[in-house]
Design a protein around this motif. Structure first.
Motif, PDB file in Angstrom:
ATOM      1  N   ASP A   1       0.642  -1.308  -0.141  1.00 50.12           N
ATOM      2  CA  ASP A   1       0.025   0.153  -0.009  1.00 50.12           C
ATOM      3  C   ASP A   1       0.886   1.297   0.062  1.00 50.12           C
ATOM      4  O   ASP A   1       2.089   1.374  -0.003  1.00 50.12           O
ATOM      5  CB  ASP A   1      -1.043  -0.009   1.266  1.00 50.12           C
ATOM      6  CG  ASP A   1      -0.430   0.204   2.697  1.00 50.12           C
ATOM      7  OD1 ASP A   1       0.784   0.591   2.692  1.00 50.12           O
ATOM      8  OD2 ASP A   1      -1.157  -0.030   3.436  1.00 50.12           O
ATOM      9  N   GLU A   2       0.193   2.414   0.138  1.00 50.35           N
ATOM     10  CA  GLU A   2       0.849   3.805  -0.006  1.00 50.35           C
ATOM     11  C   GLU A   2       1.699   4.060   1.198  1.00 50.35           C
ATOM     12  O   GLU A   2       2.707   4.682   0.890  1.00 50.35           O
ATOM     13  CB  GLU A   2      -0.064   4.907  -0.089  1.00 50.35           C
ATOM     14  CG  GLU A   2      -0.776   5.027   1.038  1.00 50.35           C
ATOM     15  CD  GLU A   2      -2.152   4.083   0.966  1.00 50.35           C
ATOM     16  OE1 GLU A   2      -3.221   4.403   1.818  1.00 50.35           O
ATOM     17  OE2 GLU A   2      -2.391   3.452   0.065  1.00 50.35           O
TER      18      GLU A   2
ATOM     19  N   ASP B   1       0.148  -6.480   1.641  1.00 54.02           N
ATOM     20  CA  ASP B   1      -1.410  -6.524   1.797  1.00 54.02           C
ATOM     21  C   ASP B   1      -1.818  -7.865   0.800  1.00 54.02           C
ATOM     22  O   ASP B   1      -0.782  -8.054  -0.102  1.00 54.02           O
ATOM     23  CB  ASP B   1      -2.102  -5.526   1.230  1.00 54.02           C
ATOM     24  CG  ASP B   1      -3.652  -5.801   1.568  1.00 54.02           C
ATOM     25  OD1 ASP B   1      -4.094  -6.427   2.171  1.00 54.02           O
ATOM     26  OD2 ASP B   1      -4.426  -4.646   1.432  1.00 54.02           O
TER      27      ASP B   1
ATOM     28  N   ALA C   1      -9.076  -1.805  -3.471  1.00 52.89           N
ATOM     29  CA  ALA C   1      -7.888  -1.437  -2.544  1.00 52.89           C
ATOM     30  C   ALA C   1      -6.793  -1.801  -3.509  1.00 52.89           C
ATOM     31  O   ALA C   1      -5.510  -1.350  -3.604  1.00 52.89           O
ATOM     32  CB  ALA C   1      -7.837  -2.139  -1.122  1.00 52.89           C
ATOM     33  N   LYS C   2      -6.494  -3.118  -4.170  1.00 54.73           N
ATOM     34  CA  LYS C   2      -5.618  -3.666  -4.869  1.00 54.73           C
ATOM     35  C   LYS C   2      -5.501  -2.801  -6.118  1.00 54.73           C
ATOM     36  O   LYS C   2      -4.129  -2.697  -6.342  1.00 54.73           O
ATOM     37  CB  LYS C   2      -5.814  -5.125  -5.131  1.00 54.73           C
ATOM     38  CG  LYS C   2      -7.109  -5.547  -5.761  1.00 54.73           C
ATOM     39  CD  LYS C   2      -7.046  -7.207  -5.921  1.00 54.73           C
ATOM     40  CE  LYS C   2      -8.531  -7.504  -6.107  1.00 54.73           C
ATOM     41  NZ  LYS C   2      -9.611  -7.283  -5.313  1.00 54.73           N
TER      42      LYS C   2
ATOM     43  N   ARG D   1      -5.991   0.264  -6.684  1.00 54.50           N
ATOM     44  CA  ARG D   1      -5.118   1.679  -5.947  1.00 54.50           C
ATOM     45  C   ARG D   1      -3.718   1.302  -5.604  1.00 54.50           C
ATOM     46  O   ARG D   1      -2.855   2.036  -6.280  1.00 54.50           O
ATOM     47  CB  ARG D   1      -5.921   2.247  -4.802  1.00 54.50           C
ATOM     48  CG  ARG D   1      -7.368   2.669  -5.119  1.00 54.50           C
ATOM     49  CD  ARG D   1      -7.929   3.413  -4.147  1.00 54.50           C
ATOM     50  NE  ARG D   1      -7.802   2.954  -2.800  1.00 54.50           N
ATOM     51  CZ  ARG D   1      -8.770   2.179  -2.285  1.00 54.50           C
ATOM     52  NH1 ARG D   1      -9.899   1.903  -2.948  1.00 54.50           N
ATOM     53  NH2 ARG D   1      -8.666   1.907  -1.048  1.00 54.50           N
ATOM     54  N   GLN D   2      -3.609   0.074  -4.979  1.00 53.73           N
ATOM     55  CA  GLN D   2      -2.213  -0.064  -4.592  1.00 53.73           C
ATOM     56  C   GLN D   2      -1.447  -0.401  -5.899  1.00 53.73           C
ATOM     57  O   GLN D   2      -0.174   0.082  -6.007  1.00 53.73           O
ATOM     58  CB  GLN D   2      -2.243  -1.342  -3.656  1.00 53.73           C
ATOM     59  CG  GLN D   2      -2.550  -1.026  -2.392  1.00 53.73           C
ATOM     60  CD  GLN D   2      -2.994  -2.313  -1.556  1.00 53.73           C
ATOM     61  OE1 GLN D   2      -2.648  -3.220  -1.840  1.00 53.73           O
ATOM     62  NE2 GLN D   2      -3.636  -1.901  -0.315  1.00 53.73           N
TER      63      GLN D   2
END
Length: 227
Positions: free
Chosen positions: A68-69, A74, A97-98, A100-101
């Motif tokens: 992640d950021e 994750d 979420a994935k 964006r990651q």
């Protein structure tokens, strides 16, 4: 006195069970790395087909690891959609979420585990996005349920209630059945372009075989690893 969760004996039962479980309580296939192909993809295809033939449930499920950021790892389990000369394919919403990651840090790892044969495959590399045409084709190659789920969208967002999900799901099903050609704008195909692929064959005497393919330029280097 300190009481741990599961004070009714559940924690003790858990630990006793954990230590009693067997690993690979079956005949494991041999694997001679000397006979492995020069590139990893043919071996992956071969092992995948063998896992399915051995009765491995859902051999197409895999673990996807991202960062992640805040550089925290994750992971999640999802389905493999293809594996070809480009790489290993999967799909999700770019807004998840994935998604964006991967947009922030397009590196990932995949893990396959097929216990029926004591085999694992690990894949690492950069991730690239497919075209909108590929995303559309992927979405419509699957079931109405898959299309409806994609049309719901909002993956990984906070859900207010189960009733909210039921309403959104019902509306998405109606749309998917009425318009089977409908498109989900954020649905994206991703391809993990491998830089390393490791094949692990378990051995009941713990003399496991680990064969790693490592890309150097346009070529693959094969090397054995200590178990």
């Amino acid at each position: 006195m300190t009481h741990e969760p599961g004070g009714d004996g559940t924690a003790r039962e858990f630990r006793e069970l954990l230590r009693s479980l067997k690993v690979w309580d079956t005949d494991l296939p041999p694997f001679d790395p000397e006979g492995a192909p020069a590139e990893p993809l043919p071996l992956f295809h071969r092992w995948f087909v063998a896992a399915a033939a051995a009765g491995q449930p859902e051999p197409h499920t895999m673990t996807l690891a991202t960062v992640d950021e805040d550089s925290r790892p994750d992971l999640r389990t999802l389905m493999l959609h293809d594996a070809d000369a480009r790489g290993w394919h999967f799909a999700t919403h770019a807004t998840s979420a994935k998604g964006r990651q991967l947009a922030a840090r397009p590196e990932a790892a995949l893990g396959f585990y097929w216990p029926r044969q004591g085999r694992q495959v690990r894949v690492r590399g950069r991730v690239v996005s497919g075209t909108p045409e590929e995303a559309y084709a992927d979405l419509h190659a699957r079931s109405t349920a898959a299309l409806a789920a994609a049309l719901v969208g909002r993956q990984s967002e906070v859900l207010g209630s189960q009733e909210e999900l039921r309403r959104a799901s019902a509306a998405a099903w109606q749309r998917a059945e009425a318009d089977p050609e409908a498109s989900a704008e954020t649905w994206t195909v991703y391809v993990l372009v491998p830089s390393q692929v490791e094949f692990f064959q378990g051995d009941t005497r713990r003399r496991h075989v680990r064969l790693r393919y490592r890309r150097e330029g346009d070529a693959w280097v094969r090397e054995l690893l200590w178990p």
